[in-house]
Write a protein that holds these residues in place. Structure first.
Motif, PDB file in Angstrom:
ATOM      1  N   VAL A   1     100.238  20.969  48.790  1.00 27.80           N
ATOM      2  CA  VAL A   1     101.082  21.599  48.328  1.00 27.80           C
ATOM      3  C   VAL A   1     100.188  22.426  46.990  1.00 27.80           C
ATOM      4  N   HIS A   2     101.117  23.393  46.658  1.00 29.57           N
ATOM      5  CA  HIS A   2     100.529  24.206  45.152  1.00 29.57           C
ATOM      6  C   HIS A   2     101.632  23.993  44.353  1.00 29.57           C
ATOM      7  N   LEU A   3     101.311  23.596  42.897  1.00 30.27           N
ATOM      8  CA  LEU A   3     102.240  23.287  41.951  1.00 30.27           C
ATOM      9  C   LEU A   3     102.292  24.302  40.787  1.00 30.27           C
ATOM     10  N   GLY A   4     103.459  24.642  40.477  1.00 27.41           N
ATOM     11  CA  GLY A   4     103.612  25.549  39.392  1.00 27.41           C
ATOM     12  C   GLY A   4     104.094  24.819  38.095  1.00 27.41           C
ATOM     13  N   HIS A   5     104.006  25.283  36.911  1.00 30.92           N
ATOM     14  CA  HIS A   5     104.201  24.501  35.824  1.00 30.92           C
ATOM     15  C   HIS A   5     104.965  25.143  34.724  1.00 30.92           C
ATOM     16  N   ASN A   6     105.830  24.284  33.787  1.00 31.48           N
ATOM     17  CA  ASN A   6     106.217  25.058  32.611  1.00 31.48           C
ATOM     18  C   ASN A   6     105.329  24.725  31.527  1.00 31.48           C
ATOM     19  N   PRO A   7     104.596  25.933  31.055  1.00 32.18           N
ATOM     20  CA  PRO A   7     103.532  25.725  29.756  1.00 32.18           C
ATOM     21  C   PRO A   7     104.095  25.308  28.685  1.00 32.18           C
TER      22      PRO A   7
ATOM     23  N   ALA B   1     105.032  25.681  44.449  1.00 36.80           N
ATOM     24  CA  ALA B   1     104.914  27.179  44.409  1.00 36.80           C
ATOM     25  C   ALA B   1     104.062  27.846  45.315  1.00 36.80           C
ATOM     26  N   ALA B   2     104.011  29.042  45.460  1.00 38.36           N
ATOM     27  CA  ALA B   2     102.712  29.678  46.582  1.00 38.36           C
ATOM     28  C   ALA B   2     101.461  29.554  45.918  1.00 38.36           C
ATOM     29  N   PRO B   3     100.342  29.754  46.799  1.00 41.76           N
ATOM     30  CA  PRO B   3      99.155  29.584  46.089  1.00 41.76           C
ATOM     31  C   PRO B   3      98.933  30.864  45.409  1.00 41.76           C
ATOM     32  N   ALA B   4      98.340  30.401  44.191  1.00 44.13           N
ATOM     33  CA  ALA B   4      98.025  31.461  43.252  1.00 44.13           C
ATOM     34  C   ALA B   4      97.057  31.027  41.862  1.00 44.13           C
ATOM     35  N   PRO B   5      96.393  31.880  41.560  1.00 43.99           N
ATOM     36  CA  PRO B   5      95.479  31.431  40.190  1.00 43.99           C
ATOM     37  C   PRO B   5      96.164  30.721  39.314  1.00 43.99           C
ATOM     38  N   GLY B   6      95.876  29.546  38.911  1.00 48.34           N
ATOM     39  CA  GLY B   6      96.533  28.779  37.995  1.00 48.34           C
ATOM     40  C   GLY B   6      97.512  27.632  38.395  1.00 48.34           C
ATOM     41  N   HIS B   7      97.528  27.764  39.980  1.00 47.67           N
ATOM     42  CA  HIS B   7      98.451  26.734  40.274  1.00 47.67           C
ATOM     43  C   HIS B   7      97.727  25.629  40.896  1.00 47.67           C
ATOM     44  N   LEU B   8      98.096  24.163  40.557  1.00 47.73           N
ATOM     45  CA  LEU B   8      97.392  23.078  40.929  1.00 47.73           C
ATOM     46  C   LEU B   8      97.448  22.979  42.392  1.00 47.73           C
ATOM     47  N   GLN B   9      96.397  22.323  43.113  1.00 46.69           N
ATOM     48  CA  GLN B   9      96.429  22.080  44.586  1.00 46.69           C
ATOM     49  C   GLN B   9      96.567  20.329  44.679  1.00 46.69           C
ATOM     50  N   ALA B  10      97.582  20.100  45.467  1.00 46.83           N
ATOM     51  CA  ALA B  10      97.604  18.614  45.461  1.00 46.83           C
ATOM     52  C   ALA B  10      97.877  18.223  46.949  1.00 46.83           C
ATOM     53  N   ARG B  11      97.649  16.772  47.250  1.00 50.23           N
ATOM     54  CA  ARG B  11      98.072  16.327  48.676  1.00 50.23           C
ATOM     55  C   ARG B  11      98.922  15.280  48.533  1.00 50.23           C
ATOM     56  N   VAL B  12     100.246  15.485  49.336  1.00 54.98           N
ATOM     57  CA  VAL B  12     101.358  14.595  49.402  1.00 54.98           C
ATOM     58  C   VAL B  12     100.971  13.423  49.818  1.00 54.98           C
TER      59      VAL B  12
END
Length: 366
Positions: free
Chosen positions: A344-350, A296-307
């Motif tokens: 990368v930034h990660l979205g998720h399905n709550p 996902a695009a960077p946004a509040p609530g999106h996790l940040q992680a390194r590949v």
């Protein structure tokens, strides 16, 4: 056909080791039930207790309308297929198939008829005159299945029957077993350590660990509503991602504060809110399946992680990520993939989140 009933079955060895503890459940008449778990969890011990090859320390075992605790294996009207083929090398396929019936004094015409029927079901008719040395591994396993099939028992017991086959033969023989069960409608109890076999074959699955039953349910119910951390991480390939942090309030919901200033918003369903709230200021473990995370695009609530690594496997790809010290796997279509080292930034399905008490391991949904 017959139902099988286990009532508080227990197996304790002379050295005090508890192999099976308090196993209580029923296998329905005509059901295909799978016992699954890691090595040493007690699944084969439990199967051997049903077969009469292991003595029962306590509890009751019923097959049909009989309690069979003290009934000899040969009188339980069961047939067992082992991990090893255990075929007689000097006998032909036809002789191997009919040997058990001959020992029981069945008439020759009855033996011949049942051998033909089993050979037809398992596509062994062209091989009836061959000896085991002239067969492939998959053909030998089908002969072992056929030898049990000709008996026409009330219950089939299968102890990791596919573990000696290569991946392609395992898949095709698994389909044959499922087809056989649909055709025969016979009660089957199948032991495996392979969770893919368990998920694809079982009408219901019993998950075991350290001799105790962890959960019993249909395959998709186990996948979607695991009772504890063990079931959550054992079933599913890749396994469920687990994020650990401290629970805090956040607006109209909660958040999980994890390392590297990462914060995961949580919006549990209404019936879960109070159970989640009880962990405010305390550690909490949140689970997400690889398919419930997305780039996902960077946004509040999106996790940040390194590949860390990228694994393309054909129709899909797996990203292995480092998220504040937690290892995550994301399942993606195999297109426009990031590279190792990218952030990368990660979205998720709550709606697909799982909540676990990290101390006891139990699901807050349970």
């Amino acid at each position: 056909m017959a139902k099988v009933t286990l009532d508080r079955l227990r197996k304790v060895y002379p050295n005090g080791f508890v192999g099976v503890d308090d196993a209580t459940f029923e296998i329905g008449d005509g059901e295909l039930l799978v016992l699954v778990g890691p090595s040493g969890c007690g699944k084969s011990t439990l199967l051997r207790m049903i077969a009469g090859l292991e003595t029962i320390t306590s509890g009751q075992l019923g097959i049909g309308d009989r309690i069979v605790n003290d009934v000899a294996p040969k009188d339980r009207d069961i047939a067992m297929v082992f991990q090893s083929y255990a075929l007689y090398p000097h006998m032909t396929v036809a002789e191997n198939l009919g040997f058990g019936l001959k020992l029981r004094g069945a008439p020759k015409d009855e033996v011949a008829r049942r051998v033909r029927e089993s050979a037809r079901m398992l596509e062994l008719e062209p091989l009836l005159d061959r000896k085991p040395a002239a067969l492939s591994g998959g053909q030998r396993q089908r002969v072992a299945l056929g030898r049990a099939l000709v008996r026409q028992p009330q219950v089939f017991l299968l102890d990791e029957p596919l573990s000696n086959l290569d991946a392609k033969l395992r898949a095709s023989t698994r389909v044959e077993i499922a087809r056989l069960h649909r055709t025969l409608g016979t009660t089957m109890i199948y032991v495996t350590h392979d969770q893919v076999e368990a998920m694809t074959l079982g009408q219901r699955i019993v998950v075991l660990d350290k001799g105790r039953i962890q959960q019993i349910d249909t395959p998709m119910a186990l996948y979607n509503r695991p009772a504890n951390l063990f079931v959550a991480t054992f079933l599913g390939s890749p396994k469920m991602n687990l994020l650990q942090g401290v629970l805090a309030e956040r607006g109209d919901g909660f958040s999980l504060r994890i390392a590297d200033d990462n914060e995961l918003p949580l919006h549990p369903e209404p019936d879960l809110r109070e159970r989640v709230r009880a962990h405010l200021g305390k550690p909490l473990t949140v689970g997400l399946r690889p398919e419930d995370l997305s780039l996902a695009a960077p946004a509040p609530g999106h996790l940040q992680a390194r590949v860390d690594t990228v694994e393309p496997v054909g129709n899909e790809a797996f990203l292995n990520l480092d998220c504040g010290g937690s290892e995550l796997v994301v399942r993606l279509p195999p297109r426009d993939l990031p590279r190792p080292g990218d952030v990368v930034h990660l979205g998720h399905n709550p709606e697909h989140m799982h909540y676990f008490d990290p101390e006891r391991g139990g699901s807050l949904r349970a």
